[in-house]
Design a protein around this motif. Sequence first.
Motif, PDB file in Angstrom:
ATOM      1  N   VAL A 186      77.062  61.108 -74.495  1.00 46.47           N
ATOM      2  CA  VAL A 186      78.435  61.174 -74.985  1.00 46.47           C
ATOM      3  C   VAL A 186      79.019  59.768 -75.154  1.00 46.47           C
ATOM      4  O   VAL A 186      79.606  59.432 -76.197  1.00 46.47           O
ATOM      5  N   GLY A 187      78.841  58.923 -74.129  1.00 42.62           N
ATOM      6  CA  GLY A 187      79.387  57.567 -74.205  1.00 42.62           C
ATOM      7  C   GLY A 187      78.742  56.736 -75.304  1.00 42.62           C
ATOM      8  O   GLY A 187      79.436  56.030 -76.060  1.00 42.62           O
ATOM      9  N   GLY A 188      77.419  56.830 -75.425  1.00 44.26           N
ATOM     10  CA  GLY A 188      76.719  56.086 -76.465  1.00 44.26           C
ATOM     11  C   GLY A 188      77.090  56.563 -77.850  1.00 44.26           C
ATOM     12  O   GLY A 188      77.247  55.757 -78.782  1.00 44.26           O
ATOM     13  N   GLY A 189      77.261  57.879 -78.003  1.00 44.99           N
ATOM     14  CA  GLY A 189      77.644  58.424 -79.303  1.00 44.99           C
ATOM     15  C   GLY A 189      78.999  57.914 -79.755  1.00 44.99           C
ATOM     16  O   GLY A 189      79.185  57.544 -80.927  1.00 44.99           O
ATOM     17  N   ILE A 190      79.955  57.871 -78.837  1.00 43.26           N
ATOM     18  CA  ILE A 190      81.289  57.375 -79.190  1.00 43.26           C
ATOM     19  C   ILE A 190      81.223  55.900 -79.588  1.00 43.26           C
ATOM     20  O   ILE A 190      81.843  55.472 -80.570  1.00 43.26           O
ATOM     21  N   ALA A 191      80.452  55.100 -78.839  1.00 42.16           N
ATOM     22  CA  ALA A 191      80.341  53.668 -79.139  1.00 42.16           C
ATOM     23  C   ALA A 191      79.739  53.435 -80.521  1.00 42.16           C
ATOM     24  O   ALA A 191      80.219  52.579 -81.281  1.00 42.16           O
ATOM     25  N   PHE A 192      78.709  54.201 -80.869  1.00 37.32           N
ATOM     26  CA  PHE A 192      78.110  54.051 -82.194  1.00 37.32           C
ATOM     27  C   PHE A 192      79.102  54.393 -83.301  1.00 37.32           C
ATOM     28  O   PHE A 192      79.176  53.712 -84.330  1.00 37.32           O
ATOM     29  N   MET A 193      79.882  55.444 -83.099  1.00 44.60           N
ATOM     30  CA  MET A 193      80.815  55.871 -84.143  1.00 44.60           C
ATOM     31  C   MET A 193      81.956  54.878 -84.340  1.00 44.60           C
ATOM     32  O   MET A 193      82.609  54.880 -85.390  1.00 44.60           O
ATOM     33  N   LEU A 194      82.191  54.003 -83.364  1.00 45.72           N
ATOM     34  CA  LEU A 194      83.249  53.006 -83.481  1.00 45.72           C
ATOM     35  C   LEU A 194      82.801  51.741 -84.207  1.00 45.72           C
ATOM     36  O   LEU A 194      83.642  50.937 -84.634  1.00 45.72           O
ATOM     37  N   VAL A 195      81.480  51.558 -84.371  1.00 47.82           N
ATOM     38  CA  VAL A 195      80.967  50.327 -84.983  1.00 47.82           C
ATOM     39  C   VAL A 195      81.525  50.091 -86.384  1.00 47.82           C
ATOM     40  O   VAL A 195      81.949  48.967 -86.700  1.00 47.82           O
ATOM     41  N   PRO A 196      81.567  51.092 -87.290  1.00 46.92           N
ATOM     42  CA  PRO A 196      82.106  50.819 -88.632  1.00 46.92           C
ATOM     43  C   PRO A 196      83.550  50.340 -88.607  1.00 46.92           C
ATOM     44  O   PRO A 196      83.971  49.590 -89.495  1.00 46.92           O
ATOM     45  N   LEU A 197      84.322  50.753 -87.602  1.00 52.92           N
ATOM     46  CA  LEU A 197      85.719  50.336 -87.516  1.00 52.92           C
ATOM     47  C   LEU A 197      85.842  48.850 -87.188  1.00 52.92           C
ATOM     48  O   LEU A 197      86.871  48.237 -87.468  1.00 52.92           O
ATOM     49  N   ALA A 198      84.777  48.285 -86.604  1.00 50.02           N
ATOM     50  CA  ALA A 198      84.803  46.858 -86.260  1.00 50.02           C
ATOM     51  C   ALA A 198      84.623  45.978 -87.487  1.00 50.02           C
ATOM     52  O   ALA A 198      84.941  44.784 -87.452  1.00 50.02           O
ATOM     53  N   GLY A 199      84.095  46.531 -88.578  1.00 47.87           N
ATOM     54  CA  GLY A 199      83.902  45.758 -89.806  1.00 47.87           C
ATOM     55  C   GLY A 199      83.051  44.529 -89.565  1.00 47.87           C
ATOM     56  O   GLY A 199      81.978  44.615 -88.965  1.00 47.87           O
ATOM     57  N   THR A 200      83.525  43.375 -89.991  1.00 48.82           N
ATOM     58  CA  THR A 200      82.784  42.129 -89.810  1.00 48.82           C
ATOM     59  C   THR A 200      83.315  41.305 -88.632  1.00 48.82           C
ATOM     60  O   THR A 200      83.088  40.104 -88.555  1.00 48.82           O
ATOM     61  N   HIS A 201      84.026  41.956 -87.714  1.00 49.41           N
ATOM     62  CA  HIS A 201      84.451  41.285 -86.482  1.00 49.41           C
ATOM     63  C   HIS A 201      83.226  41.160 -85.564  1.00 49.41           C
ATOM     64  O   HIS A 201      82.815  42.130 -84.912  1.00 49.41           O
ATOM     65  N   PHE A 202      82.657  39.967 -85.535  1.00 51.98           N
ATOM     66  CA  PHE A 202      81.366  39.745 -84.885  1.00 51.98           C
ATOM     67  C   PHE A 202      81.376  40.158 -83.419  1.00 51.98           C
ATOM     68  O   PHE A 202      80.501  40.921 -82.978  1.00 51.98           O
ATOM     69  N   TRP A 203      82.357  39.685 -82.645  1.00 50.18           N
ATOM     70  CA  TRP A 203      82.331  39.917 -81.202  1.00 50.18           C
ATOM     71  C   TRP A 203      82.626  41.374 -80.855  1.00 50.18           C
ATOM     72  O   TRP A 203      82.073  41.910 -79.883  1.00 50.18           O
ATOM     73  N   LEU A 204      83.470  42.025 -81.623  1.00 52.71           N
ATOM     74  CA  LEU A 204      83.738  43.439 -81.372  1.00 52.71           C
ATOM     75  C   LEU A 204      82.497  44.275 -81.668  1.00 52.71           C
ATOM     76  O   LEU A 204      82.144  45.188 -80.901  1.00 52.71           O
ATOM     77  N   THR A 205      81.824  43.965 -82.780  1.00 50.21           N
ATOM     78  CA  THR A 205      80.574  44.659 -83.102  1.00 50.21           C
ATOM     79  C   THR A 205      79.533  44.419 -82.018  1.00 50.21           C
ATOM     80  O   THR A 205      78.820  45.340 -81.599  1.00 50.21           O
ATOM     81  N   LEU A 206      79.451  43.180 -81.554  1.00 56.13           N
ATOM     82  CA  LEU A 206      78.493  42.838 -80.493  1.00 56.13           C
ATOM     83  C   LEU A 206      78.743  43.689 -79.249  1.00 56.13           C
ATOM     84  O   LEU A 206      77.799  44.239 -78.661  1.00 56.13           O
ATOM     85  N   MET A 207      79.999  43.801 -78.832  1.00 57.22           N
ATOM     86  CA  MET A 207      80.314  44.566 -77.620  1.00 57.22           C
ATOM     87  C   MET A 207      79.991  46.048 -77.793  1.00 57.22           C
ATOM     88  O   MET A 207      79.460  46.693 -76.872  1.00 57.22           O
ATOM     89  N   LEU A 208      80.283  46.602 -78.966  1.00 58.18           N
ATOM     90  CA  LEU A 208      79.994  48.021 -79.197  1.00 58.18           C
ATOM     91  C   LEU A 208      78.487  48.280 -79.195  1.00 58.18           C
ATOM     92  O   LEU A 208      78.012  49.288 -78.637  1.00 58.18           O
ATOM     93  N   LEU A 209      77.720  47.383 -79.823  1.00 53.42           N
ATOM     94  CA  LEU A 209      76.258  47.537 -79.811  1.00 53.42           C
ATOM     95  C   LEU A 209      75.718  47.377 -78.405  1.00 53.42           C
ATOM     96  O   LEU A 209      74.769  48.075 -78.013  1.00 53.42           O
TER      97      LEU A 209
END
Length: 393
Positions: free
Chosen positions: A280-303
Motif C-alpha cells: 500500500v505504501g509503495g503503491g501510493i509513493a509510485f503514484m505521486l511520482v508524476p506529480l513531482a514533474g522535473t523536481h529532482f529532489w522530490l522525485t528522488l525522495m519518492l523513488l
Amino acid sequence: MFKSKISPSTLNYLILITVIVAAGISQGLLLPVLSIFLEQQGVSPGLNGLNAAALYVGSFAMTLVAERLLGVLGFKKLIVGGLILVMIPLILFPSWPDIKIWFVLRIIVGIGDSALHYAAQLWVLLVTTPEKRGRYISLYGMSYGLGFSIGPLGIQLLAFGDAVPFLVLFAAMAAVLLLVLCKLPDTKPEKAEHTHLPERRFRSSFTWAWYALLPALLYGYMEAGMNSNFPVYGLRIGYETSEIAALLPFIGIGGLFLQLPLGMLSDRYGRKKILMLAGVGGGIAFMLVPLAGTHFWLTLMLLLIAGGLVGSFFSLGLAYAADILPKVLLPAANVVASFHFTIGSIMGPNLGGQLINWLSPGSMFIMLGLMYLIFGVTGVLFRRNGEEKFVLK
C-alpha cells in the motif's frame, strides 16, 4: 525435490552474495543503457520495451528447465554456466548495434541471469532456519539491490565511449567467475522421493501460497519497467541523461535501507502483514511520482520511499512461501516464483512503453502504483491455517 546436504558456511554464503551483486549490476546497467541507445536512435517506446523484454524471454526459458538442470549439474556448475552466458553478450552488444541482434543477445543474458538466481536463492532458502529466514533472505535481496543500484551508475561511463560500460561489466563478471571456480564447492543437491507429479507440485504450491508468490510478479514488473521505461520517461519530461543516471539507482538504494528491517519485522510480526503494508505504501509513493514533474529532489525522495517499501517483495514473498509450504514443495514454489518474476518482467517494459506512447509518460507510474495497492488490499482474502507457526512471539 531436493534435500540439501550443503553446510551454510560463511564463505559459501559470501560467494553467493557476490554472485547476486554481480547479477544485479548486469541487469541494473544493461536495461537503461540499451534503452537510452534505442531512444536516441528514434526507436518508439513500445518497440524499445519489447526489445528489453527479450531478457525475460530468456529467463522464462530457463525457468522451465531450472529444477532439472540443477539436479544434473549441481549448484556450482549452474552458476558458472549462468555467469558465462551473461558475459559473452557483453562483448557483442557494442560490436553489433542492431536491434534484432540485441534481441537475441538479451535472451542469452536472461538465460544466464535466471540460472544464477535460481541456484543462489534456492541454496539460501534450503540452509536457513525458519526463525531467521526473513533476515537471511533479506540480506540476499539487499545484495541484489546493491548491484541493481550500482548498475545504472555505469551510464556515466558512456562519456568515455559506447563500449566502456560493457567492458567494465565484463571485467567485474570475470572476477566473480574466477572466485566461483576457485572457492565454491562443487555440490549437487540430493534428490528426494517425488510425492507429487511435477505439474501437481507446481499447482499445489501456487494453490497453497498464491499470495506469497505474487510479489515476485510485482517485483519483476517494477524492476524491468523502471529500468527500461524510466530513462524514456525522464527524457520525455525534460530530464538530462546525467539526472536520469543519478535518480534511477535510488529505487535500489531505498531497498538497501529497508530490506533488512522489513525482513526482521516480518520475522516478528508475520510476512503477510509486512507485505500488505509495504504494498500500500509503495503503491501510493509510485503514484505521486508524476506529480513531482522535473523536481529532482522530490522525485528522488519518492523513488527512495517506493523502492524501499517494495524492494524486498521478491525475497519476502519467497520467505513467506517457505513458511507456509511443506519443504518438499519449496523447489517447485521457487520455480513458480521465478516464472512469475519473468512474466512480470516481460509485462513491465511492454505495458509501460505502451502507456508512455499512447497516454502520457506519467501513466506508467499510475499503473505501477495501482498494482501494488490492489495487492496490499487483496491480502485480507488470503488465509492459511498455521501460516504464523514460525513467527517469533
